[in-house]
Design a protein around this motif. Structure first.
Motif, PDB file in Angstrom:
ATOM      1  N   UNK A   1       0.839  -1.200   0.000  1.00  0.00           N
ATOM      2  CA  UNK A   1       0.000   0.000   0.000  1.00  0.00           C
ATOM      3  C   UNK A   1       0.875   1.251   0.000  1.00  0.00           C
ATOM      4  N   UNK A   2       1.920   1.249   0.800  1.00  0.00           N
ATOM      5  CA  UNK A   2       2.803   2.406   0.891  1.00  0.00           C
ATOM      6  C   UNK A   2       3.444   2.720  -0.455  1.00  0.00           C
ATOM      7  N   UNK A   3       3.980   1.696  -1.119  1.00  0.00           N
ATOM      8  CA  UNK A   3       4.659   1.912  -2.395  1.00  0.00           C
ATOM      9  C   UNK A   3       3.681   2.368  -3.475  1.00  0.00           C
ATOM     10  N   UNK A   4       2.484   1.825  -3.485  1.00  0.00           N
ATOM     11  CA  UNK A   4       1.524   2.129  -4.547  1.00  0.00           C
ATOM     12  C   UNK A   4       0.800   3.456  -4.361  1.00  0.00           C
ATOM     13  N   UNK A   5       0.622   3.895  -3.112  1.00  0.00           N
ATOM     14  CA  UNK A   5      -0.183   5.092  -2.874  1.00  0.00           C
ATOM     15  C   UNK A   5       0.593   6.252  -2.235  1.00  0.00           C
ATOM     16  N   UNK A   6       1.554   5.953  -1.374  1.00  0.00           N
ATOM     17  CA  UNK A   6       2.252   7.020  -0.646  1.00  0.00           C
ATOM     18  C   UNK A   6       3.543   7.450  -1.328  1.00  0.00           C
ATOM     19  N   UNK A   7       4.247   6.484  -1.919  1.00  0.00           N
ATOM     20  CA  UNK A   7       5.575   6.753  -2.464  1.00  0.00           C
ATOM     21  C   UNK A   7       5.532   7.550  -3.764  1.00  0.00           C
ATOM     22  N   UNK A   8       4.348   7.843  -4.265  1.00  0.00           N
ATOM     23  CA  UNK A   8       4.249   8.688  -5.457  1.00  0.00           C
ATOM     24  C   UNK A   8       4.644  10.127  -5.147  1.00  0.00           C
ATOM     25  N   UNK A   9       4.334  10.588  -3.937  1.00  0.00           N
ATOM     26  CA  UNK A   9       4.644  11.972  -3.543  1.00  0.00           C
ATOM     27  C   UNK A   9       5.607  12.023  -2.358  1.00  0.00           C
ATOM     28  N   UNK A  10       5.378  11.150  -1.375  1.00  0.00           N
ATOM     29  CA  UNK A  10       6.204  11.145  -0.161  1.00  0.00           C
ATOM     30  C   UNK A  10       7.391  10.208  -0.331  1.00  0.00           C
ATOM     31  N   UNK A  11       8.549  10.674   0.082  1.00  0.00           N
ATOM     32  CA  UNK A  11       9.731   9.815   0.085  1.00  0.00           C
ATOM     33  C   UNK A  11       9.907   9.171   1.457  1.00  0.00           C
ATOM     34  N   UNK A  12      10.812   8.210   1.502  1.00  0.00           N
ATOM     35  CA  UNK A  12      11.237   7.596   2.760  1.00  0.00           C
ATOM     36  C   UNK A  12      12.745   7.402   2.637  1.00  0.00           C
ATOM     37  N   UNK A  13      13.439   8.533   2.636  1.00  0.00           N
ATOM     38  CA  UNK A  13      14.853   8.560   2.264  1.00  0.00           C
ATOM     39  C   UNK A  13      15.754   7.816   3.248  1.00  0.00           C
ATOM     40  N   UNK A  14      15.273   7.526   4.442  1.00  0.00           N
ATOM     41  CA  UNK A  14      16.083   6.802   5.425  1.00  0.00           C
ATOM     42  C   UNK A  14      15.835   5.294   5.380  1.00  0.00           C
ATOM     43  N   UNK A  15      14.994   4.856   4.464  1.00  0.00           N
ATOM     44  CA  UNK A  15      14.627   3.448   4.362  1.00  0.00           C
ATOM     45  C   UNK A  15      15.127   2.877   3.034  1.00  0.00           C
TER      46      UNK A  15
ATOM     47  N   UNK B   1       7.423  20.138  -6.422  1.00  0.00           N
ATOM     48  CA  UNK B   1       6.392  19.833  -5.426  1.00  0.00           C
ATOM     49  C   UNK B   1       5.848  21.103  -4.783  1.00  0.00           C
ATOM     50  N   UNK B   2       6.733  22.045  -4.501  1.00  0.00           N
ATOM     51  CA  UNK B   2       6.293  23.313  -3.905  1.00  0.00           C
ATOM     52  C   UNK B   2       5.430  24.097  -4.884  1.00  0.00           C
ATOM     53  N   UNK B   3       5.785  24.042  -6.174  1.00  0.00           N
ATOM     54  CA  UNK B   3       5.025  24.762  -7.189  1.00  0.00           C
ATOM     55  C   UNK B   3       3.658  24.135  -7.401  1.00  0.00           C
ATOM     56  N   UNK B   4       3.598  22.809  -7.450  1.00  0.00           N
ATOM     57  CA  UNK B   4       2.346  22.117  -7.745  1.00  0.00           C
ATOM     58  C   UNK B   4       1.442  21.964  -6.517  1.00  0.00           C
ATOM     59  N   UNK B   5       2.056  21.711  -5.364  1.00  0.00           N
ATOM     60  CA  UNK B   5       1.275  21.377  -4.174  1.00  0.00           C
ATOM     61  C   UNK B   5       1.296  22.445  -3.093  1.00  0.00           C
ATOM     62  N   UNK B   6       2.121  23.460  -3.266  1.00  0.00           N
ATOM     63  CA  UNK B   6       2.210  24.510  -2.260  1.00  0.00           C
ATOM     64  C   UNK B   6       3.340  24.303  -1.276  1.00  0.00           C
ATOM     65  N   UNK B   7       3.702  23.051  -1.045  1.00  0.00           N
ATOM     66  CA  UNK B   7       4.802  22.703  -0.131  1.00  0.00           C
ATOM     67  C   UNK B   7       5.240  21.281  -0.447  1.00  0.00           C
ATOM     68  N   UNK B   8       6.529  20.979  -0.298  1.00  0.00           N
ATOM     69  CA  UNK B   8       6.989  19.606  -0.549  1.00  0.00           C
ATOM     70  C   UNK B   8       6.369  18.636   0.453  1.00  0.00           C
ATOM     71  N   UNK B   9       5.835  17.508   0.001  1.00  0.00           N
ATOM     72  CA  UNK B   9       5.303  16.508   0.932  1.00  0.00           C
ATOM     73  C   UNK B   9       6.398  16.027   1.876  1.00  0.00           C
ATOM     74  N   UNK B  10       6.118  15.884   3.162  1.00  0.00           N
ATOM     75  CA  UNK B  10       7.154  15.495   4.117  1.00  0.00           C
ATOM     76  C   UNK B  10       7.643  14.064   3.906  1.00  0.00           C
ATOM     77  N   UNK B  11       8.891  13.839   4.255  1.00  0.00           N
ATOM     78  CA  UNK B  11       9.451  12.491   4.227  1.00  0.00           C
ATOM     79  C   UNK B  11       8.784  11.662   5.331  1.00  0.00           C
ATOM     80  N   UNK B  12       8.469  10.405   5.025  1.00  0.00           N
ATOM     81  CA  UNK B  12       7.710   9.564   5.961  1.00  0.00           C
ATOM     82  C   UNK B  12       8.564   8.508   6.662  1.00  0.00           C
ATOM     83  N   UNK B  13       9.875   8.661   6.605  1.00  0.00           N
ATOM     84  CA  UNK B  13      10.752   7.646   7.202  1.00  0.00           C
ATOM     85  C   UNK B  13      10.443   7.396   8.671  1.00  0.00           C
ATOM     86  N   UNK B  14      10.257   8.467   9.432  1.00  0.00           N
ATOM     87  CA  UNK B  14      10.044   8.320  10.878  1.00  0.00           C
ATOM     88  C   UNK B  14       8.744   8.976  11.319  1.00  0.00           C
ATOM     89  N   UNK B  15       7.769   9.050  10.413  1.00  0.00           N
ATOM     90  CA  UNK B  15       6.501   9.696  10.740  1.00  0.00           C
ATOM     91  C   UNK B  15       5.779   8.969  11.872  1.00  0.00           C
TER      92      UNK B  15
END
Length: 242
Positions: A43-57, A96-110
């Motif tokens: 679910x994470x890869x298919x729906x969340x990883x399109x905008x949110x990164x998980x750069x520590x994973x 991301x800032x231009x299209x969404x107003x702000x870059x989506x936060x990284x979800x590594x430790x959300x």
């Protein structure tokens, strides 16, 4: 003075969370359920990883939940080329800032930042709100900027506000979500899917948690056994003195 400032800086975020006054539902997760973690990763890869990164994973940490390199490549590796790469997204922060107003936060430790109960409540708390730019709002995060990416699965909810008056004439508003347009999943199926997703987010925030807990149990058992051994040795060493 520096110590006081440091203590206040640590306590202010906690005070802010406490002031939100949001009822949180208990997240029914099981960190030891590898099948749930695998479903959550999908679910994470298919729906969340399109905008949110998980750069520590890194993708290869999914070995810990029972996946092989071949399974990762075939089912989860859409944003990278090698299983040793981190879970990043192609969208640049400037775009991301231009299209969404702000870059989506990284979800590594959300999960460590917000808590699993908050995430579980948040992902189930979206409702239609025509006053918002995205058309969506959230009971756990008022005026949220993120649209409801899972709306096709959950369906559309509306916020129903009812007013009650007690014996003293005090008015109380009761907020409840009402499903007005069913999605592809039933409410029970959607809740189960969100639980899997939150379970994975919790794993991603600390992949070694289960091993750490298991090691802690082993250490406590060892200390309990060693206590009686040490007590017997103490009695043996001091028997002539006493």
């Amino acid at each position: 003075m520096k110590k006081i400032i440091l203590i206040l800086s640590l306590l202010l975020p906690l005070a802010a969370l406490a002031s939100e006054d949001v009822h949180l539902d208990k997240a029914p997760i099981n960190p030891g359920d590898k099948e749930s973690l695998q479903r959550g990763a999908k679910v994470f890869v298919n729906y969340c990883l399109n905008c949110h990164s998980a750069a520590s994973m890194r993708y290869n940490r999914l070995h810990d939940i029972g996946l092989t390199d071949e399974q990762i490549k075939a089912n989860l590796l859409f944003a990278g080329e090698k299983v040793g790469e981190t879970m990043t997204v192609a969208m640049r922060s400037g775009d991301a800032k231009l299209w969404l107003g702000a870059p989506p936060p990284d979800l590594s430790v959300i999960a460590r930042s917000r808590g699993v109960d908050w995430l579980y409540t948040y992902m189930r708390g979206f409702y239609r709100d025509d006053t918002r730019p995205t058309g969506w709002n959230n009971t756990a995060f008022a005026s949220v900027g993120m649209p409801h990416v899972l709306w096709q699965l959950q369906g559309e909810q509306r916020l129903k506000v009812t007013e009650t008056v007690d014996e003293d004439g005090h008015k109380t508003e009761i907020h409840a979500l009402e499903l007005v347009k069913p999605g592809k999943l039933s409410p029970a199926e959607y809740d189960a899917m969100v639980a899997d997703l939150v379970n994975y987010l919790d794993f991603m925030a600390e992949p070694g948690k289960v091993k750490r807990y298991n090691l802690g149990v082993v250490v406590l058992i060892f200390l309990a056994i060693f206590f009686f051994v040490a007590l017997a040795l103490k009695k043996e060493f001091w028997k002539d003195v006493h």
